[in-house]
Design a protein around this motif. Structure first.
Motif, PDB file in Angstrom:
ATOM      1  N   LYS A  28      49.193  31.694  41.558  1.00  0.00           N
ATOM      2  CA  LYS A  28      49.784  32.711  40.685  1.00  0.00           C
ATOM      3  C   LYS A  28      48.707  33.574  40.050  1.00  0.00           C
ATOM      4  O   LYS A  28      48.837  34.801  39.945  1.00  0.00           O
ATOM      5  CB  LYS A  28      50.621  32.015  39.609  1.00  0.00           C
ATOM      6  CG  LYS A  28      51.889  31.359  40.142  1.00  0.00           C
ATOM      7  CD  LYS A  28      52.676  30.708  39.012  1.00  0.00           C
ATOM      8  CE  LYS A  28      53.941  30.037  39.529  1.00  0.00           C
ATOM      9  NZ  LYS A  28      54.715  29.374  38.448  1.00  0.00           N
ATOM     10  N   GLU A  29      47.610  32.955  39.598  1.00  0.00           N
ATOM     11  CA  GLU A  29      46.515  33.718  38.994  1.00  0.00           C
ATOM     12  C   GLU A  29      45.877  34.677  40.015  1.00  0.00           C
ATOM     13  O   GLU A  29      45.591  35.843  39.694  1.00  0.00           O
ATOM     14  CB  GLU A  29      45.473  32.742  38.446  1.00  0.00           C
ATOM     15  CG  GLU A  29      44.330  33.409  37.686  1.00  0.00           C
ATOM     16  CD  GLU A  29      44.808  34.045  36.401  1.00  0.00           C
ATOM     17  OE1 GLU A  29      44.118  34.983  35.922  1.00  0.00           O
ATOM     18  OE2 GLU A  29      45.869  33.642  35.877  1.00  0.00           O
ATOM     19  N   ASP A  30      45.684  34.195  41.222  1.00  0.00           N
ATOM     20  CA  ASP A  30      45.122  35.073  42.267  1.00  0.00           C
ATOM     21  C   ASP A  30      46.067  36.222  42.590  1.00  0.00           C
ATOM     22  O   ASP A  30      45.620  37.357  42.862  1.00  0.00           O
ATOM     23  CB  ASP A  30      44.845  34.252  43.528  1.00  0.00           C
ATOM     24  CG  ASP A  30      43.707  33.248  43.321  1.00  0.00           C
ATOM     25  OD1 ASP A  30      42.949  33.418  42.340  1.00  0.00           O
ATOM     26  OD2 ASP A  30      43.603  32.301  44.143  1.00  0.00           O
ATOM     27  N   ALA A  31      47.364  35.930  42.553  1.00  0.00           N
ATOM     28  CA  ALA A  31      48.331  36.995  42.836  1.00  0.00           C
ATOM     29  C   ALA A  31      48.293  38.073  41.757  1.00  0.00           C
ATOM     30  O   ALA A  31      48.383  39.272  42.056  1.00  0.00           O
ATOM     31  CB  ALA A  31      49.736  36.399  42.953  1.00  0.00           C
ATOM     32  N   ARG A  32      48.170  37.660  40.465  1.00  0.00           N
ATOM     33  CA  ARG A  32      48.078  38.638  39.382  1.00  0.00           C
ATOM     34  C   ARG A  32      46.808  39.496  39.526  1.00  0.00           C
ATOM     35  O   ARG A  32      46.837  40.719  39.368  1.00  0.00           O
ATOM     36  CB  ARG A  32      48.092  37.919  38.027  1.00  0.00           C
ATOM     37  CG  ARG A  32      49.457  37.379  37.637  1.00  0.00           C
ATOM     38  CD  ARG A  32      49.484  36.977  36.166  1.00  0.00           C
ATOM     39  NE  ARG A  32      48.586  35.862  35.900  1.00  0.00           N
ATOM     40  CZ  ARG A  32      48.957  34.577  35.953  1.00  0.00           C
ATOM     41  NH1 ARG A  32      50.198  34.266  36.280  1.00  0.00           N
ATOM     42  NH2 ARG A  32      48.094  33.618  35.682  1.00  0.00           N
ATOM     43  N   LYS A  33      45.663  38.866  39.863  1.00  0.00           N
ATOM     44  CA  LYS A  33      44.422  39.635  40.047  1.00  0.00           C
ATOM     45  C   LYS A  33      44.533  40.590  41.241  1.00  0.00           C
ATOM     46  O   LYS A  33      44.085  41.736  41.169  1.00  0.00           O
ATOM     47  CB  LYS A  33      43.258  38.666  40.264  1.00  0.00           C
ATOM     48  CG  LYS A  33      42.881  37.876  39.019  1.00  0.00           C
ATOM     49  CD  LYS A  33      41.687  36.977  39.316  1.00  0.00           C
ATOM     50  CE  LYS A  33      41.291  36.171  38.087  1.00  0.00           C
ATOM     51  NZ  LYS A  33      40.133  35.272  38.369  1.00  0.00           N
ATOM     52  N   GLU A  34      45.126  40.124  42.320  1.00  0.00           N
ATOM     53  CA  GLU A  34      45.272  40.982  43.503  1.00  0.00           C
ATOM     54  C   GLU A  34      46.184  42.167  43.224  1.00  0.00           C
ATOM     55  O   GLU A  34      45.961  43.275  43.731  1.00  0.00           O
ATOM     56  CB  GLU A  34      45.824  40.135  44.662  1.00  0.00           C
ATOM     57  CG  GLU A  34      45.800  40.839  46.001  1.00  0.00           C
ATOM     58  CD  GLU A  34      44.397  41.110  46.490  1.00  0.00           C
ATOM     59  OE1 GLU A  34      44.218  42.057  47.297  1.00  0.00           O
ATOM     60  OE2 GLU A  34      43.468  40.386  46.060  1.00  0.00           O
ATOM     61  N   ALA A  35      47.225  41.928  42.387  1.00  0.00           N
ATOM     62  CA  ALA A  35      48.121  43.041  42.031  1.00  0.00           C
ATOM     63  C   ALA A  35      47.373  44.113  41.254  1.00  0.00           C
ATOM     64  O   ALA A  35      47.544  45.321  41.483  1.00  0.00           O
ATOM     65  CB  ALA A  35      49.305  42.508  41.229  1.00  0.00           C
ATOM     66  N   LYS A  36      46.520  43.681  40.295  1.00  0.00           N
ATOM     67  CA  LYS A  36      45.732  44.652  39.541  1.00  0.00           C
ATOM     68  C   LYS A  36      44.775  45.416  40.461  1.00  0.00           C
ATOM     69  O   LYS A  36      44.615  46.635  40.350  1.00  0.00           O
ATOM     70  CB  LYS A  36      44.955  43.936  38.451  1.00  0.00           C
ATOM     71  CG  LYS A  36      45.833  43.365  37.348  1.00  0.00           C
ATOM     72  CD  LYS A  36      44.972  42.685  36.287  1.00  0.00           C
ATOM     73  CE  LYS A  36      45.838  42.087  35.178  1.00  0.00           C
ATOM     74  NZ  LYS A  36      45.022  41.396  34.150  1.00  0.00           N
ATOM     75  N   LEU A  37      44.119  44.690  41.386  1.00  0.00           N
ATOM     76  CA  LEU A  37      43.193  45.364  42.312  1.00  0.00           C
ATOM     77  C   LEU A  37      43.937  46.319  43.237  1.00  0.00           C
ATOM     78  O   LEU A  37      43.442  47.413  43.541  1.00  0.00           O
ATOM     79  CB  LEU A  37      42.438  44.314  43.128  1.00  0.00           C
ATOM     80  CG  LEU A  37      41.429  43.462  42.349  1.00  0.00           C
ATOM     81  CD1 LEU A  37      40.838  42.394  43.264  1.00  0.00           C
ATOM     82  CD2 LEU A  37      40.321  44.323  41.764  1.00  0.00           C
ATOM     83  N   ASP A  38      45.134  45.928  43.684  1.00  0.00           N
ATOM     84  CA  ASP A  38      45.907  46.827  44.543  1.00  0.00           C
ATOM     85  C   ASP A  38      46.288  48.101  43.820  1.00  0.00           C
ATOM     86  O   ASP A  38      46.277  49.199  44.396  1.00  0.00           O
ATOM     87  CB  ASP A  38      47.164  46.109  45.039  1.00  0.00           C
ATOM     88  CG  ASP A  38      46.838  45.041  46.065  1.00  0.00           C
ATOM     89  OD1 ASP A  38      45.736  45.103  46.629  1.00  0.00           O
ATOM     90  OD2 ASP A  38      47.681  44.138  46.299  1.00  0.00           O
ATOM     91  N   ALA A  39      46.644  47.975  42.537  1.00  0.00           N
ATOM     92  CA  ALA A  39      46.984  49.174  41.758  1.00  0.00           C
ATOM     93  C   ALA A  39      45.782  50.105  41.641  1.00  0.00           C
ATOM     94  O   ALA A  39      45.902  51.331  41.788  1.00  0.00           O
ATOM     95  CB  ALA A  39      47.491  48.767  40.377  1.00  0.00           C
ATOM     96  N   ALA A  40      44.597  49.518  41.401  1.00  0.00           N
ATOM     97  CA  ALA A  40      43.382  50.344  41.294  1.00  0.00           C
ATOM     98  C   ALA A  40      43.038  50.993  42.637  1.00  0.00           C
ATOM     99  O   ALA A  40      42.684  52.180  42.703  1.00  0.00           O
ATOM    100  CB  ALA A  40      42.213  49.489  40.805  1.00  0.00           C
TER     101      ALA A  40
END
Length: 635
Positions: free
Chosen positions: A596-608
């Motif tokens: 779940k933590e990796d998914a939240r970080k990946e979502a932020k990176l995808d937005a950027a």
């Protein structure tokens, strides 16, 4: 006796000494008699050379003494004048002339001649030529006769000429010599070393070119004479910069209706060979700035020589054995061969290819470039064809294959061809079978094949090159290149008509599922195994028994102490298993939280990343729009 008369110097000699301007010729002339002797001068002047002796007075000789014992009234002198009147080279007069100069009159090299002994300050006088008369003179004034053929010809040509004709002849001769000098001077200037960066040398070179131009104009004027420009055009044709009127026959009426006087029209000529049509093979390469690769059998617009036309190319590459193998697409960064139908042109003619003529095509328009290699009525381009069949019957190394051909005629055409199985067993096609499915044949192999093997034959199939030639007639439509319509590629037609892409079921890539094949276990008879050496015998193999053994069937009875130990070991194992189960559960929960933590970080990176891509695409779009506006404005 009579006293000697004093030496008398004449008044003329005093004047010559005082002035110093009279020539040497004046000094050596015989003077007239004075006073009383003037009366008899007419009689004595008849023939001086015939008189052996003449009486000379004091006015006729600067240094003269009377002989002793003579009377003044009866003076007679036997002085010989003829030796002074001789004109030879070694005459007395010439020897006397040499006494008044330093050097010799006949010394032409200046070493001992006039001025030869005058010291270092004297300048030597060289030969010179009179350009008006063409005569050459030495340093002492002597006239030289030219040994050249030109001088001999000029002497013969000037014979019998009037003064005006002689002046004209000498002027032409002077002009020709000046031209020869200018040409030699111009050549020296042209071939001078280090004159590229010298402004003076550059200006002299320009002057040289101007003189050459003036000389050409003068020669043209002299050659063509009074007829002038008409005769020149008749002999050498129309030069650059002249307006001409051309008559063209067989012009279609559409050309006059859609003629645009603003657009220039380029006229050219064709050789008889270029009027024929045939197949051309050229070295072809996709332009590196063109975004997409080119597909075979898609129409292209070629610019070849004086012609622009549309044709369908077939791409190929040449193998080491000279075979031209079919290519479906052009290579990315290398050359290939293109074969198409069009007008014949000489080899090594440049080729330019584009896909569309319309001006609204985004990106780089030039699709490919190339050069023609050869011309012919037909070219052979082949592509690979793999024929597949399956065995129907197997007899040791012989098998009957079916499904590869459709008739016996096709089989007879491939008799002796090499075939091969998927497992790698090689074979040869023998002959067609009279019975069974049409197209079946008998083949032999190196080893016995299986019924599950697939047999295939590799062949080469010729590719048909389409005879399509569509000239670009943009001058026959009012809209120009926008109004001309040629053949469109299949992909463009599918996009415009919204037709789905045709899919062949056999061309779809499917996942390959091959079931694992189980081979029977190798069985060696006992007699054969006994005769084999020890290294080849089977070892460590438990023989299966049909009945259970005594050890497996017997019952185990434990006493009280053994039961207590066994119960303790079961309890220990149960505790250990419980700990292991709890640890696995916690690890699973930890992995879920980590995911779940990796998914939240990946979502932020995808937005950027998405924001950065959007900003970059916006910048690229603005740059492309600016370039398109500049192109439409013609900048």
């Amino acid at each position: 006796g009579v006293p000697k008369k004093a030496n008398v110097v004449s008044d003329d000699e005093e004047a010559s000494d005082s002035d110093g301007d009279e020539s040497d010729e004046e000094f050596f002339k015989i003077k007239k008699k004075s006073g009383a002797q003037e009366g008899g001068s007419d009689e004595a002047s008849g023939d001086l050379s015939g008189a052996m002796s003449n009486a000379l007075g004091e006015e006729d000789s600067s240094r003269f003494e009377e002989p002793e014992g003579t009377d003044a009234d009866n003076i007679t002198n036997d002085f010989d004048v003829s030796i002074w009147l001789d004109d030879g080279e070694d005459c007395l007069l010439e020897t006397l002339r040499d006494k008044f100069v330093t050097g010799k009159w006949d010394d032409s090299n200046g070493a001992g001649g006039i001025g030869g002994g005058g010291g270092d300050d004297d300048e030597e006088v060289g030969d010179f030529e009179d350009l008006e008369t063409g005569e050459k003179f030495g340093p002492n004034g002597e006239v030289f006769e030219s040994d050249d053929e030109d001088d001999d010809d000029s002497d013969g040509a000037t014979a019998g000429m009037t003064d005006e004709q002689l002046r004209e002849f000498n002027a032409k001769k002077k002009e020709s010599k000046k031209k020869d000098f200018d040409d030699e001077y111009d050549e020296d200037k042209k071939t001078g070393d280090g004159a590229e960066n010298d402004e003076k040398a550059e200006s002299e070179y320009v002057e040289t070119l101007l003189r050459e131009k003036e000389a050409r104009l003068r020669r043209n004027k002299e050659e063509f004479g009074e007829e002038g420009e008409a005769a020149r055009l008749r002999h050498e044709g129309f030069r650059q910069g002249l307006y001409v009127r051309i008559r063209i026959d067989g012009v279609p009426v559409e050309l006059l209706e859609s003629f645009n006087p603003i657009m220039p029209m380029v006229l050219g000529g064709l050789t008889p060979q270029e009027t024929n049509k045939g197949f051309l093979r050229c070295r072809f390469k996709k332009h590196r700035w063109h975004k997409k690769i080119l597909k075979c059998n898609d129409p292209l617009i070629f610019s070849l020589g004086w012609r622009r036309f549309q044709s369908i190319p077939v791409f190929s590459t040449e193998d080491q054995n000279g075979r031209h193998r079919y290519l479906k697409y052009t290579p990315e960064h290398m050359h290939c061969h293109a074969t198409f139908y069009g007008p014949q042109v000489p080899p090594n003619t440049g080729i330019l290819a584009i896909q569309k003529l319309s001006g609204n095509t985004p990106g780089f328009r030039i699709a490919a470039t190339g050069v023609t290699l050869e011309l012919d009525e037909s070219f052979e381009v082949v592509k690979k064809l793999k024929l597949v069949g399956t065995p129907s019957k197997i007899y040791r190394n012989t098998a009957f294959i079916s499904g590869m051909f459709n008739s016996d005629l096709e089989v007879s055409r491939f008799e002796g061809a090499k075939i091969r199985t998927v497992s790698g067993v090689r074979g040869q096609l023998k002959e067609a079978l009279r019975e069974g499915q049409p197209g079946s044949f008998r083949a032999t192999f190196e080893d016995k094949i299986l019924m599950s093997d697939i047999v295939f034959c590799r062949t080469w199939m010729p590719v048909e090159i389409k005879k399509y030639y569509n000239p670009v007639t943009t001058l026959l439509v009012k809209e120009g290149s926008e109004g001309w319509r040629g053949m469109k590629p299949k992909a463009q037609l599918q996009i415009e008509t919204e037709t789905p892409i045709e899919v062949k079921p056999d061309s779809i890539y499917k996942p390959i599922t091959r079931p694992e094949k189980k081979f029977n276990k190798l069985y060696v008879p006992k007699r054969l195994e006994e005769s084999l050496p020890y290294a080849s015998k089977q070892k460590n193999e438990e023989k299966k028994r049909k009945k259970k053994s005594y050890v497996s069937k017997r019952a185990v009875v434990m006493d009280a102490d053994e039961k207590k130990k066994y119960t303790f070991m079961q309890a220990v194992n149960t505790i250990r298993n419980e700990k292991v189960a709890k640890k696995k559960t916690k690890n699973a929960e930890r992995r879920v939280e980590k995911a779940k933590e990796d998914a939240r970080k990946e979502a932020k990176l995808d937005a950027a990343r998405k924001a950065n891509k959007k900003r970059q695409y916006r910048i690229d779009g603005k740059i492309a729009a600016a370039r398109e506006r500049k192109r439409l404005r013609g900048e």
